[in-house]
Design a protein around this motif. Sequence first.
Motif, PDB file in Angstrom:
ATOM      1  N   PRO A 125       1.016  -1.957   0.064  1.00  0.00           N
ATOM      2  CA  PRO A 125      -0.079   0.492   0.071  1.00  0.00           C
ATOM      3  C   PRO A 125       0.960   1.164  -0.214  1.00  0.00           C
ATOM      4  N   ALA A 126       1.780   0.722   0.343  1.00  0.00           N
ATOM      5  CA  ALA A 126       3.098   2.624   0.637  1.00  0.00           C
ATOM      6  C   ALA A 126       3.430   2.873  -0.445  1.00  0.00           C
ATOM      7  N   ASP A 127       3.478   2.065  -1.614  1.00  0.00           N
ATOM      8  CA  ASP A 127       4.599   1.735  -2.151  1.00  0.00           C
ATOM      9  C   ASP A 127       3.922   2.368  -3.661  1.00  0.00           C
ATOM     10  N   GLY A 128       4.743   3.655  -4.448  1.00  0.00           N
ATOM     11  CA  GLY A 128       3.569   4.309  -5.551  1.00  0.00           C
ATOM     12  C   GLY A 128       3.762   3.384  -6.788  1.00  0.00           C
ATOM     13  N   ILE A 129       2.645   3.414  -8.292  1.00  0.00           N
ATOM     14  CA  ILE A 129       2.786   2.926  -9.082  1.00  0.00           C
ATOM     15  C   ILE A 129       3.431   4.574 -10.090  1.00  0.00           C
ATOM     16  N   GLU A 130       4.398   4.237 -10.757  1.00  0.00           N
ATOM     17  CA  GLU A 130       5.772   5.825 -11.385  1.00  0.00           C
ATOM     18  C   GLU A 130       5.928   4.473 -12.939  1.00  0.00           C
ATOM     19  N   PRO A 131       6.137   5.660 -13.378  1.00  0.00           N
ATOM     20  CA  PRO A 131       6.676   5.076 -14.606  1.00  0.00           C
ATOM     21  C   PRO A 131       8.289   4.247 -14.500  1.00  0.00           C
ATOM     22  N   ASP A 132       8.123   3.179 -15.091  1.00  0.00           N
ATOM     23  CA  ASP A 132      10.114   2.371 -15.094  1.00  0.00           C
ATOM     24  C   ASP A 132       9.495   1.298 -14.098  1.00  0.00           C
ATOM     25  N   CYS A 133       8.135   1.303 -13.152  1.00  0.00           N
ATOM     26  CA  CYS A 133       8.525   1.099 -12.075  1.00  0.00           C
ATOM     27  C   CYS A 133       7.904  -1.040 -13.274  1.00  0.00           C
ATOM     28  N   MET A 134       7.655  -2.102 -12.425  1.00  0.00           N
ATOM     29  CA  MET A 134       7.450  -3.508 -13.266  1.00  0.00           C
ATOM     30  C   MET A 134       6.506  -4.260 -12.438  1.00  0.00           C
ATOM     31  N   PHE A 135       5.833  -5.145 -13.157  1.00  0.00           N
ATOM     32  CA  PHE A 135       5.117  -5.788 -12.785  1.00  0.00           C
ATOM     33  C   PHE A 135       5.530  -6.828 -14.044  1.00  0.00           C
ATOM     34  N   VAL A 136       6.180  -8.251 -12.553  1.00  0.00           N
ATOM     35  CA  VAL A 136       7.130  -9.062 -12.486  1.00  0.00           C
ATOM     36  C   VAL A 136       6.190 -10.457 -12.782  1.00  0.00           C
ATOM     37  N   MET A 137       7.036 -10.938 -13.749  1.00  0.00           N
ATOM     38  CA  MET A 137       5.626 -12.127 -14.063  1.00  0.00           C
ATOM     39  C   MET A 137       7.000 -13.039 -14.189  1.00  0.00           C
ATOM     40  N   ARG A 138       7.475 -14.934 -13.331  1.00  0.00           N
ATOM     41  CA  ARG A 138       8.019 -15.676 -13.745  1.00  0.00           C
ATOM     42  C   ARG A 138       7.651 -16.998 -14.191  1.00  0.00           C
ATOM     43  N   SER A 139       8.122 -17.570 -14.803  1.00  0.00           N
ATOM     44  CA  SER A 139       7.827 -19.204 -14.676  1.00  0.00           C
ATOM     45  C   SER A 139       9.301 -19.859 -15.132  1.00  0.00           C
ATOM     46  N   LYS A 140       9.419 -20.518 -15.150  1.00  0.00           N
ATOM     47  CA  LYS A 140      11.116 -22.105 -15.286  1.00  0.00           C
ATOM     48  C   LYS A 140      11.829 -21.459 -15.872  1.00  0.00           C
ATOM     49  N   ASP A 141      10.893 -21.055 -17.431  1.00  0.00           N
ATOM     50  CA  ASP A 141      11.823 -21.571 -18.784  1.00  0.00           C
ATOM     51  C   ASP A 141      12.002 -19.548 -19.120  1.00  0.00           C
ATOM     52  N   ASN A 142      10.799 -18.855 -18.060  1.00  0.00           N
ATOM     53  CA  ASN A 142      11.842 -17.547 -18.937  1.00  0.00           C
ATOM     54  C   ASN A 142      10.645 -16.024 -17.579  1.00  0.00           C
ATOM     55  N   THR A 143      11.143 -14.547 -17.212  1.00  0.00           N
ATOM     56  CA  THR A 143      10.415 -14.343 -17.068  1.00  0.00           C
ATOM     57  C   THR A 143      10.197 -12.818 -18.288  1.00  0.00           C
ATOM     58  N   LEU A 144       8.377 -12.690 -17.450  1.00  0.00           N
ATOM     59  CA  LEU A 144       8.107 -11.279 -18.264  1.00  0.00           C
ATOM     60  C   LEU A 144       7.641  -9.800 -17.044  1.00  0.00           C
ATOM     61  N   ALA A 145       7.272  -8.895 -17.687  1.00  0.00           N
ATOM     62  CA  ALA A 145       6.880  -7.716 -17.156  1.00  0.00           C
ATOM     63  C   ALA A 145       6.543  -6.939 -17.923  1.00  0.00           C
ATOM     64  N   LEU A 146       5.783  -6.441 -16.933  1.00  0.00           N
ATOM     65  CA  LEU A 146       4.975  -5.176 -17.758  1.00  0.00           C
ATOM     66  C   LEU A 146       5.476  -4.336 -16.780  1.00  0.00           C
ATOM     67  N   ARG A 147       6.211  -3.071 -17.837  1.00  0.00           N
ATOM     68  CA  ARG A 147       6.900  -1.945 -17.316  1.00  0.00           C
ATOM     69  C   ARG A 147       6.120  -0.728 -17.911  1.00  0.00           C
TER      70      ARG A 147
ATOM     71  N   ASP B 272      -7.000  11.300 -16.268  1.00  0.00           N
ATOM     72  CA  ASP B 272      -8.422  10.853 -16.058  1.00  0.00           C
ATOM     73  C   ASP B 272      -9.056   9.762 -16.383  1.00  0.00           C
ATOM     74  N   THR B 273      -8.067   8.674 -15.030  1.00  0.00           N
ATOM     75  CA  THR B 273      -8.012   7.122 -15.561  1.00  0.00           C
ATOM     76  C   THR B 273      -7.321   6.144 -14.040  1.00  0.00           C
ATOM     77  N   HIS B 274      -7.795   5.570 -13.996  1.00  0.00           N
ATOM     78  CA  HIS B 274      -7.097   4.348 -12.986  1.00  0.00           C
ATOM     79  C   HIS B 274      -6.525   3.272 -13.844  1.00  0.00           C
ATOM     80  N   ASP B 275      -5.960   3.739 -15.504  1.00  0.00           N
ATOM     81  CA  ASP B 275      -5.148   3.238 -15.481  1.00  0.00           C
ATOM     82  C   ASP B 275      -3.834   3.192 -15.999  1.00  0.00           C
ATOM     83  N   VAL B 276      -2.777   2.282 -16.065  1.00  0.00           N
ATOM     84  CA  VAL B 276      -1.260   2.622 -16.007  1.00  0.00           C
ATOM     85  C   VAL B 276      -1.092   2.336 -17.735  1.00  0.00           C
ATOM     86  N   LEU B 277      -0.148   2.161 -18.782  1.00  0.00           N
ATOM     87  CA  LEU B 277       0.233   1.989 -20.335  1.00  0.00           C
ATOM     88  C   LEU B 277       1.022   1.281 -20.313  1.00  0.00           C
ATOM     89  N   CYS B 278       1.506   0.239 -20.316  1.00  0.00           N
ATOM     90  CA  CYS B 278       2.856  -0.577 -19.693  1.00  0.00           C
ATOM     91  C   CYS B 278       3.074  -0.929 -21.270  1.00  0.00           C
TER      92      CYS B 278
END
Length: 322
Positions: A259-281, A288-294
């Motif tokens: 809750p204390a962390d803000g979402i700002e440019p260059d932070c990442m939502f990371v998704m890891r599997s056994k063979d690959n690492t993906l992220a939404l940067r 005027d929205t509650h969305d972020v572009l990644c």
Amino acid sequence: MSPNNLDSPERSEQASDASSIVQGLSNTAQTIGGSLQAMQQALVGNMQQAAQMTLSMNKMMEELVKRSVQVSVFAQQSEASRGVGTHLRLAIHNRSPIPLLQTRVKLWFCARQQQGQGSSVQLRVRDVAVKDTTGGLVFGQTDGELLAGLVDEGAPFAQTESTTEVGNGATVETEVAVEVDALVQMNGRIAVEFLSPGTGQILTVSHRFGIHLLQLLDCSFAGKKSALLTPYNELHAITSDPRISIDIARARTAFAVPPADGIEPDCMFVMRSKDNTLALRVICILEDTHDVLCDFVASDPESDLAAMRLQLSEELGKSNNA
């Protein structure tokens, strides 16, 4: 006049009396017959009413028992022995005062979307742990091909099942691992079958659930100023895939953003599997929205994320109600 041609008064009186008696007996017989018929009709009516009442009571009891059986499924990401997977925590709670005898629990799985021609997804379902108070749910291990279809038909994947008993007021829990060799959204269904306490007929309580991509991946958040971000700075941008817009509230929940962390440019939502690492940067927060572009970044620069992008848009977008 010959006396043989005339009836004496005594004979006429006797004949009249006999006729009266016969008529009286006939009337009595008719009355008794009518009474017996009425009694028979009343008895049949009472028996039909009693049978209907018994049937209604059995149906009410069956409905009460069915409503008292709670089935829940909770999915959580876990490391798979192959590919990607999730653990399903299954719980059957019997709130009724009647024990559930000869209870059979069945599981079905199918892919939400048809796979490409020539490609197939292999599915494995296996036991992880058993926690219960009355017996146990043991599914063993089942391997098969995951096909697209309807879980109600039971055909997309050969069902796996277990038999147990659930006492009155008792809960049976278990945990099964669901593993696939490719990232794919799944639908599932669990059905609990048990004998009716009144009629002996099989009653069924079922619950449908979904398994999302995010439940098959190890998801985490790396803030812009966090040391966790450093290893992900080496990920490659996937320029072949367009950017994606996601809902901030859903992203916070799915990636356990503090809750204390803000979402700002260059932070990442990371998704890891056994063979690959993906992220939404995160590129920017849309006004005027509650969305972020990644945009997508990955450890494998050749990753084809076109299908995954659409599915993540579904899971992280505002329209997702699954």
